[in-house]
Scaffold this active site. Structure first.
Site, PDB file in Angstrom:
ATOM      1  N   GLU A 156      54.088 -39.210  15.082  1.00  0.00           N
ATOM      2  CA  GLU A 156      53.334 -39.143  13.760  1.00  0.00           C
ATOM      3  C   GLU A 156      52.531 -37.972  13.534  1.00  0.00           C
ATOM      4  O   GLU A 156      51.592 -37.800  14.523  1.00  0.00           O
ATOM      5  CB  GLU A 156      52.542 -40.417  13.282  1.00  0.00           C
ATOM      6  CG  GLU A 156      51.756 -40.484  12.323  1.00  0.00           C
ATOM      7  CD  GLU A 156      50.871 -41.553  12.280  1.00  0.00           C
ATOM      8  OE1 GLU A 156      49.667 -41.403  11.459  1.00  0.00           O
ATOM      9  OE2 GLU A 156      51.264 -42.441  12.589  1.00  0.00           O
ATOM     10  N   LYS A 160      50.970 -51.517   9.901  1.00  0.00           N
ATOM     11  CA  LYS A 160      50.159 -50.744  10.768  1.00  0.00           C
ATOM     12  C   LYS A 160      48.918 -51.701  10.884  1.00  0.00           C
ATOM     13  O   LYS A 160      48.282 -51.472   9.996  1.00  0.00           O
ATOM     14  CB  LYS A 160      49.763 -49.326  10.290  1.00  0.00           C
ATOM     15  CG  LYS A 160      48.645 -48.560  11.137  1.00  0.00           C
ATOM     16  CD  LYS A 160      48.581 -47.221  10.489  1.00  0.00           C
ATOM     17  CE  LYS A 160      47.470 -46.543  11.107  1.00  0.00           C
ATOM     18  NZ  LYS A 160      47.137 -45.316  10.266  1.00  0.00           N
ATOM     19  N   THR A 170      48.471 -40.808   7.546  1.00  0.00           N
ATOM     20  CA  THR A 170      47.542 -40.618   6.809  1.00  0.00           C
ATOM     21  C   THR A 170      47.774 -40.075   5.330  1.00  0.00           C
ATOM     22  O   THR A 170      47.359 -39.312   4.644  1.00  0.00           O
ATOM     23  CB  THR A 170      46.353 -39.765   7.159  1.00  0.00           C
ATOM     24  OG1 THR A 170      46.220 -39.846   8.665  1.00  0.00           O
ATOM     25  CG2 THR A 170      44.851 -39.986   6.786  1.00  0.00           C
TER      26      THR A 170
END
Length: 204
Positions: free
Chosen positions: A38, A122, A67
């Site tokens: 990521e 998450k 993000t």
């Protein structure tokens, strides 16, 4: 995206101030067998990093944007070649069709994330309650794939996997300063140590 098939049950999180170093970090991780990465959008020129990594690695490496906060960011990440999106919290209407790992920590947030189609939750910040909290969450949510992120070193990773996480997200304990221009040899050594430490927990 099948999170249970991540090599070493690890999602590496790359975040840095040097775009060239961040790209080298992604490529080095893949060379070392940690092929799910990521790239946080807080990284300098993150979309460029994702685009260049995709060109270098081809379609097989699992490359995501992290993000992600808005539909515009999601669309640009998809255009850059991201396979999946990661959000820090519950985000509505990203609209790309890409799989989303949605951040959540409370039961209400977990229900909201899964209701919005998150392929996994998450669990962030994972340090909020540790592995014991994940164990407690899995009682009412036995079918939710959880991927803890935040403050996870190798020992914590093993504990979270033992508690039922499908994988873990790891940043600085693995990446170190590599994405800011640090030593890639040290990154390779940390990657090897990480793989060895999770060898008993990893299924692939």
């Amino acid at each position: 995206m099948k999170l249970t098939q991540l090599p070493h049950r690890t999602l590496a999180i790359v975040r840095g101030r040097d775009r060239a170093a961040a790209l080298r970090t992604v490529l080095t991780l893949v060379e070392e067998g940690i092929t799910a990465t990521e790239v946080s959008l807080t990284t300098t020129d993150a979309l460029w990093v994702i685009e260049q990594a995709r060109r270098e690695l081809g379609p097989d490496a699992l490359l995501g944007a992290g993000t992600v906060l808005t539909s515009d960011e999601a669309a640009r990440a998809a255009d850059a070649g991201a396979d999946f999106l990661v959000t820090p919290g519950v985000v509505e209407g990203l609209g790309t069709g890409l799989p989303v790992l949605m951040g959540a920590v409370t039961p209400t947030e977990i229900m909201s994330a899964t209701g919005r189609g998150a392929v996994a939750v998450k669990l962030f910040p994972a340090s909020f309650g540790g592995p014991a909290y994940l164990t407690a969450l899995r009682a009412p949510f036995p079918d939710v794939p959880f991927l803890p992120v935040g403050g996870i070193d190798a020992a914590a990773a093993r504990a979270f996997l033992a508690a039922g996480a499908v994988a873990v997200g790891v940043g600085s304990p693995l990446i170190g300063d590599a994405a800011d221009g640090g030593d890639l040899a040290a990154l390779r050594a940390r990657a090897a140590q990480w793989r060895s430490s999770l060898a008993g927990a990893a299924t692939i």
